[in-house]
Structures are given as structure tokens and as C-alpha cells.
Motif scaffolding. Structure first.
Motif, PDB file in Angstrom:
ATOM      1  N   MET A 170      92.377  12.504  51.158  1.00 39.44           N
ATOM      2  CA  MET A 170      91.003  12.211  51.583  1.00 39.44           C
ATOM      3  C   MET A 170      90.016  13.225  50.997  1.00 39.44           C
ATOM      4  O   MET A 170      88.911  12.861  50.598  1.00 39.44           O
ATOM      5  CB  MET A 170      90.906  12.173  53.112  1.00 39.44           C
ATOM      6  CG  MET A 170      91.625  10.976  53.707  1.00 39.44           C
ATOM      7  SD  MET A 170      91.204  10.650  55.435  1.00 39.44           S
ATOM      8  CE  MET A 170      91.948  12.044  56.234  1.00 39.44           C
ATOM      9  N   VAL A 171      90.420  14.487  50.943  1.00 39.82           N
ATOM     10  CA  VAL A 171      89.539  15.516  50.366  1.00 39.82           C
ATOM     11  C   VAL A 171      89.313  15.231  48.875  1.00 39.82           C
ATOM     12  O   VAL A 171      88.176  15.228  48.389  1.00 39.82           O
ATOM     13  CB  VAL A 171      90.129  16.933  50.569  1.00 39.82           C
ATOM     14  CG1 VAL A 171      89.360  17.969  49.742  1.00 39.82           C
ATOM     15  CG2 VAL A 171      90.087  17.328  52.044  1.00 39.82           C
ATOM     16  N   GLY A 172      90.378  14.948  48.140  1.00 38.59           N
ATOM     17  CA  GLY A 172      90.261  14.724  46.695  1.00 38.59           C
ATOM     18  C   GLY A 172      89.515  13.445  46.368  1.00 38.59           C
ATOM     19  O   GLY A 172      88.584  13.448  45.553  1.00 38.59           O
ATOM     20  N   PHE A 173      89.917  12.370  47.010  1.00 38.97           N
ATOM     21  CA  PHE A 173      89.291  11.069  46.745  1.00 38.97           C
ATOM     22  C   PHE A 173      87.826  11.079  47.199  1.00 38.97           C
ATOM     23  O   PHE A 173      86.928  10.679  46.459  1.00 38.97           O
ATOM     24  CB  PHE A 173      90.066   9.970  47.491  1.00 38.97           C
ATOM     25  CG  PHE A 173      89.583   8.581  47.210  1.00 38.97           C
ATOM     26  CD1 PHE A 173      90.109   7.843  46.151  1.00 38.97           C
ATOM     27  CD2 PHE A 173      88.610   7.990  48.003  1.00 38.97           C
ATOM     28  CE1 PHE A 173      89.658   6.559  45.880  1.00 38.97           C
ATOM     29  CE2 PHE A 173      88.156   6.699  47.738  1.00 38.97           C
ATOM     30  CZ  PHE A 173      88.676   5.985  46.679  1.00 38.97           C
ATOM     31  N   GLY A 174      87.606  11.568  48.406  1.00 39.23           N
ATOM     32  CA  GLY A 174      86.256  11.559  48.982  1.00 39.23           C
ATOM     33  C   GLY A 174      85.268  12.411  48.196  1.00 39.23           C
ATOM     34  O   GLY A 174      84.154  11.974  47.917  1.00 39.23           O
ATOM     35  N   THR A 175      85.680  13.645  47.832  1.00 38.99           N
ATOM     36  CA  THR A 175      84.729  14.506  47.117  1.00 38.99           C
ATOM     37  C   THR A 175      84.363  13.901  45.765  1.00 38.99           C
ATOM     38  O   THR A 175      83.199  13.909  45.370  1.00 38.99           O
ATOM     39  CB  THR A 175      85.285  15.925  46.863  1.00 38.99           C
ATOM     40  OG1 THR A 175      86.583  15.823  46.299  1.00 38.99           O
ATOM     41  CG2 THR A 175      85.350  16.734  48.129  1.00 38.99           C
ATOM     42  N   ARG A 176      85.350  13.321  45.077  1.00 42.47           N
ATOM     43  CA  ARG A 176      85.023  12.787  43.748  1.00 42.47           C
ATOM     44  C   ARG A 176      84.159  11.532  43.867  1.00 42.47           C
ATOM     45  O   ARG A 176      83.223  11.347  43.109  1.00 42.47           O
ATOM     46  CB  ARG A 176      86.318  12.493  42.989  1.00 42.47           C
ATOM     47  CG  ARG A 176      86.158  12.500  41.500  1.00 42.47           C
ATOM     48  CD  ARG A 176      85.856  13.856  40.880  1.00 42.47           C
ATOM     49  NE  ARG A 176      84.484  14.323  40.951  1.00 42.47           N
ATOM     50  CZ  ARG A 176      84.078  15.422  41.587  1.00 42.47           C
ATOM     51  NH1 ARG A 176      84.913  16.170  42.251  1.00 42.47           N
ATOM     52  NH2 ARG A 176      82.825  15.771  41.609  1.00 42.47           N
ATOM     53  N   TYR A 177      84.474  10.693  44.870  1.00 47.63           N
ATOM     54  CA  TYR A 177      83.682   9.475  45.090  1.00 47.63           C
ATOM     55  C   TYR A 177      82.245   9.879  45.455  1.00 47.63           C
ATOM     56  O   TYR A 177      81.272   9.279  44.999  1.00 47.63           O
ATOM     57  CB  TYR A 177      84.339   8.655  46.206  1.00 47.63           C
ATOM     58  CG  TYR A 177      83.858   7.226  46.334  1.00 47.63           C
ATOM     59  CD1 TYR A 177      82.956   6.658  45.439  1.00 47.63           C
ATOM     60  CD2 TYR A 177      84.358   6.423  47.368  1.00 47.63           C
ATOM     61  CE1 TYR A 177      82.557   5.332  45.580  1.00 47.63           C
ATOM     62  CE2 TYR A 177      83.962   5.109  47.508  1.00 47.63           C
ATOM     63  CZ  TYR A 177      83.051   4.568  46.616  1.00 47.63           C
ATOM     64  OH  TYR A 177      82.650   3.256  46.763  1.00 47.63           O
ATOM     65  N   ALA A 178      82.119  10.939  46.248  1.00 47.34           N
ATOM     66  CA  ALA A 178      80.782  11.403  46.650  1.00 47.34           C
ATOM     67  C   ALA A 178      80.109  12.187  45.524  1.00 47.34           C
ATOM     68  O   ALA A 178      78.913  12.453  45.580  1.00 47.34           O
ATOM     69  CB  ALA A 178      80.890  12.273  47.899  1.00 47.34           C
ATOM     70  N   GLY A 179      80.874  12.572  44.510  1.00 50.70           N
ATOM     71  CA  GLY A 179      80.300  13.337  43.406  1.00 50.70           C
ATOM     72  C   GLY A 179      80.089  14.796  43.729  1.00 50.70           C
ATOM     73  O   GLY A 179      79.254  15.460  43.113  1.00 50.70           O
ATOM     74  N   GLY A 180      80.842  15.326  44.684  1.00 51.62           N
ATOM     75  CA  GLY A 180      80.702  16.757  44.987  1.00 51.62           C
ATOM     76  C   GLY A 180      81.174  17.066  46.381  1.00 51.62           C
ATOM     77  O   GLY A 180      81.468  16.167  47.165  1.00 51.62           O
ATOM     78  N   CYS A 181      81.283  18.370  46.672  1.00 52.48           N
ATOM     79  CA  CYS A 181      81.762  18.766  48.001  1.00 52.48           C
ATOM     80  C   CYS A 181      80.708  19.627  48.674  1.00 52.48           C
ATOM     81  O   CYS A 181      79.521  19.532  48.394  1.00 52.48           O
ATOM     82  CB  CYS A 181      83.099  19.484  47.889  1.00 52.48           C
ATOM     83  SG  CYS A 181      83.022  20.990  46.897  1.00 52.48           S
ATOM     84  N   THR A 182      81.156  20.492  49.540  1.00 54.77           N
ATOM     85  CA  THR A 182      80.240  21.361  50.273  1.00 54.77           C
ATOM     86  C   THR A 182      79.467  22.271  49.310  1.00 54.77           C
ATOM     87  O   THR A 182      78.299  22.575  49.543  1.00 54.77           O
ATOM     88  CB  THR A 182      81.034  22.225  51.272  1.00 54.77           C
ATOM     89  OG1 THR A 182      82.191  21.485  51.656  1.00 54.77           O
ATOM     90  CG2 THR A 182      80.215  22.523  52.496  1.00 54.77           C
ATOM     91  N   SER A 183      80.132  22.702  48.228  1.00 57.64           N
ATOM     92  CA  SER A 183      79.425  23.591  47.295  1.00 57.64           C
ATOM     93  C   SER A 183      78.453  22.811  46.410  1.00 57.64           C
ATOM     94  O   SER A 183      77.268  23.143  46.345  1.00 57.64           O
ATOM     95  CB  SER A 183      80.435  24.375  46.455  1.00 57.64           C
ATOM     96  OG  SER A 183      81.329  23.506  45.801  1.00 57.64           O
ATOM     97  N   GLY A 184      78.922  21.747  45.773  1.00 63.07           N
ATOM     98  CA  GLY A 184      78.077  21.007  44.837  1.00 63.07           C
ATOM     99  C   GLY A 184      76.929  20.268  45.503  1.00 63.07           C
ATOM    100  O   GLY A 184      75.816  20.240  44.995  1.00 63.07           O
ATOM    101  N   HIS A 185      77.207  19.645  46.644  1.00 68.18           N
ATOM    102  CA  HIS A 185      76.153  18.896  47.336  1.00 68.18           C
ATOM    103  C   HIS A 185      75.435  19.749  48.381  1.00 68.18           C
ATOM    104  O   HIS A 185      74.234  19.973  48.301  1.00 68.18           O
ATOM    105  CB  HIS A 185      76.732  17.649  48.007  1.00 68.18           C
ATOM    106  CG  HIS A 185      76.805  16.458  47.097  1.00 68.18           C
ATOM    107  ND1 HIS A 185      75.754  16.060  46.290  1.00 68.18           N
ATOM    108  CD2 HIS A 185      77.787  15.561  46.862  1.00 68.18           C
ATOM    109  CE1 HIS A 185      76.097  14.976  45.617  1.00 68.18           C
ATOM    110  NE2 HIS A 185      77.338  14.660  45.932  1.00 68.18           N
TER     111      HIS A 185
END
Lengths: 162, 194
Positions: free
Chosen positions: B138-153
Motif C-alpha cells: 500500500m505504501v509503494g503503490f499509493g505513493t507512486r499513484y499519488a505522485g509523492g509521499c509525505t516529503s514530496g507532497h
């Protein structure tokens, strides 16, 4: 029609883009290692890598993580404003560029899925690396699984709503 | 010196940690014109190791080597902090959280992560499948689908006043609340952990 086909097959741009035009190799990369090390130390010393801190945050039982994220954003925001106002250049003299984030449905669907995983693993991608370094070697399984998730997204990206 | 060591081994407060994390944004921009983002490193590893002719992974990942070096640094930093600057005391967690977690069978606060979950033995039962394998996916799929994580977004994106990042961060939080309050306990039962 050709442009649509191109759009589907062309590599999709990286979301944390490297806007430096000059190439970098070898020792030039050392500075990122040092920033990464400092960053990892902060993650562990402030216990941001702790699964408990993430639970406190999502249960609204501690201000700590809200303080961390909020003050990080505040400092980042002021820094970027200063960089823009004073037209600060990168060390190699290039003008600083910040990638534009375009709206996509993935920010809603993917964002929600990441949130589910964040609360479960107690880690966003940064802390994942710091947890492994802290000796929680089993988190390597989470990392490999996150790589698999990333790969699955890439594999099926064209079939997902975006 | 002793005082300094005592001070540095204490857990750092949010108003020290948050601004230091925020400073990563201008630091990366100034030293190399790099936008802060960590989950992209996962994409670069995929591009480097198993691109499989997928358009999403066929790009010049070598240009993004800095990002891989950066996350290697985060891992080393975790080791340095734990080995040389470790807090001698157990982690202090809000009492209300401790009560909630006790209901989930989590009561060990001797380490930064609950010992009941984060050990290799978990890989022999449902705990590992749920917390590491499904959670990681979920972390890998979700961050890439969202185009970023806590740092990038959340940090880089909101700092540069980009509303899609605020939207993404809102849904990170909603997902987290949903997991914590609605799904975690039923899932733990489903996987035979409770």
C-alpha cells in the motif's frame, strides 16, 4: 492522434525531478549522502520513525507529529519564498527550478491508499530506510514490498483512472 | 561534554526536528537544484532493476542517482543515531494511545517500534503478511499513484504552495484515520493476530 500515443508510451516525468542540468557523478554525490545521514539522524532522534508516534498522530492523542510536519512546512515555505525573492541560485550557478505538481485523480485514490499503509506500517518511505538502519531489519520486507507496490503501479498505470 | 551527550541523547522535541526537516528543502535546492522527495527512490530502484520495458520505468534513472545516495544516507543516519546517540530511556507514548494499543495486544514500549510486531518471527504468521507485505504494498503503490509521499507532497509540495499536494496530503491523512479507527482491528482479527 500521434500525440496521444506518444503521451502513453513516453516515459512519465519523475515527480521529484532533478532540475540540475549539469551531470553529477562519484564524489559530487557525496553531499546528498551527508544530507541523507543528517536527515536519518533527525528521524530517529525525534522518534519520527516510531510506529507509536504515527499511532498517536492518527488517534489525535499527541500534538508531536503535527508539530513536526507543520514546522517543517513553515520552514520550507519561508525558505522557498526567500529563494524566490532574492533570486538565489544553486551552487553551480543554475537558476533554482521547482517542479510543478499537476492535479491527478491519483492524488486522491493513491493518497488514500498510501494513508492506509502509513498507519499500518508506521512509516512513510523516508522512515522506512531509517527504521532498517536502526536495526529493525525485518522492515526490509516492507521495503521490498513497497518496491513491488511501486512496480505494480508502473505496470498498470495506464489502466488506472488518472 | 557530559551535558552535551545527555542533551543529544534525549529525544529531540518537534520544534527542533520539524525545522531541521524543513531545511532539507532549501538545502537540496541550493546544493544541486533538487526537489525534495523520497518515494521516488523506490521508482528508481524499479527502473534500475526490473524495468521490464514498462514506459513508467524506462527513463534515465542514473540521472536520479542522487536520490538513491540520499536514501542510503537516511539508512546510515538511522544506524548512527541508534548506535551512538540512542536514548537510554524507553519511549514516552501518550497514555490514551497506550490504552488503545493495549486492546490490540501491543504493550511493549522497550523499543521505538512495538516488539510484538516488528520481529522476524512475525514473518511466520499473519502479522508479517498484514503489517509488512500488505502494508508495504500500500505504501509503494499509493505513493507512486499519488505522485509523492509525505516529503514530496506534504513538505515540498505544500511549501511551494501547490494545491494538488495539499489535496494529496489531505487524503494521506484520511487514509491513515480510516486505517487506525476503522480497519486496523478487524484486519488484525482477520489475519489471526487478535
Amino acid at each position: 492522434m500521434k500525440t496521444t500515443a506518444d503521451k502513453n508510451t513516453a516515459p512519465i516525468q519523475c515527480e521529484a525531478p532533478n532540475n540540475q542540468e549539469q551531470g553529477e557523478q562519484g564524489l559530487a554525490l557525496l553531499k546528498y549522502l551527508i544530507i541523507g545521514i543528517l536527515f536519518g539522524i533527525v528521524f530517529v532522534k525525534a522518534e519520527i520513525v516510531s510506529w507509536f508516534r504515527i499511532q498517536e498522530m492518527f488517534r489525535l492523542q499527541s500534538f508531536f507529529m503535527y508539530g513536526v510536519i507543520g514546522s517543517a512546512i513553515a520552514v520550507g515555505l519561508v525558505s522557498i519564498q526567500l529563494i524566490k525573492r532574492f533570486n538565489v541560485k544553486a551552487l553551480n550557478g543554475e537558476p533554482i527550478k521547482i517542479g510543478k505538481k499537476e492535479f491527478r485523480k491519483g492524488q486522491i485514490i493513491g493518497g488514500f491508499i498510501f494513508g492506509l499503509g502509513w498507519a499500518m506500517t508506521g512509516a512513510c518511505p523516508g522512515p522506512l530506510f531509517a527504521q532498517i538502519g536502526s536495526g529493525f531489519t525485518v522492515v526490509a520486507v516492507t521495503l521490498v514490498s513497497a518496491l513491488a507496490g511501486t512496480w505494480l503501479y508502473g505496470r498498470f498505470a495506464d489502466k488506472l483512472p488518472n | 561534554m557530559e551535558q552535551f551527550i545527555a542533551w543529544i541523547t534525549q529525544p529531540w522535541p518537534w520544534y527542533v526536528a520539524g525545522p531541521l526537516i524543513g531545511l532539507t528543502v532549501p538545502a537540496l535546492l541550493i546544493i544541486g537544484n533538487k526537489s525534495f522527495g523520497i518515494s521516488s527512490s523506490l521508482r528508481h530502484v524499479c527502473a534500475a532493476c526490473v524495468p521490464a520495458n514498462i514506459p513508467f520505468f524506462t527513463y534515465n534513472w542514473k540521472k536520479e542517482m542522487w536520490n538513491l545516495v540520499f536514501v542510503l544516507g537516511v539508512l546510515i543516519g538511522g544506524f548512527v543515531a541508534t548506535t551512538f546517540l540512542a536514548n537510554p530511556d524507553t519511549i514516552v507514548v501518550a497514555e490514551a494511545t497506550q490504552e488503545d494499543l493495549a486492546a490490540l495486544g501491543i504493550t511493549d514500549y522497550s523499543k521505538l517500534l512495538p516488539a510484538e510486531i516488528f520481529n522476524w518471527e512475525s514473518m511466520t504468521n499473519g502479522t508479517g503478511i498484514l503489517f509488512f507485505i500488505i502494508g508495504g504494498l500500500m505504501v509503494g503503490f499509493g505513493t507512486r499513484y499519488a505522485g509523492g509521499c509525505t516529503s514530496g507532497h506534504a513538505i515540498m509540495g505544500i511549501s511551494s504552495l501547490q494545491w494538488p499536494s495539499l489535496l494529496a496530503t489531505t487524503f494521506f491523512m484520511l487514509g491513515g484515520f480510516a486505517m487506525t479507527h476503522l480497519l486496523l482491528e478487524p484486519l488484525m482479527r482477520l489475519f489471526g493476530i487478535l
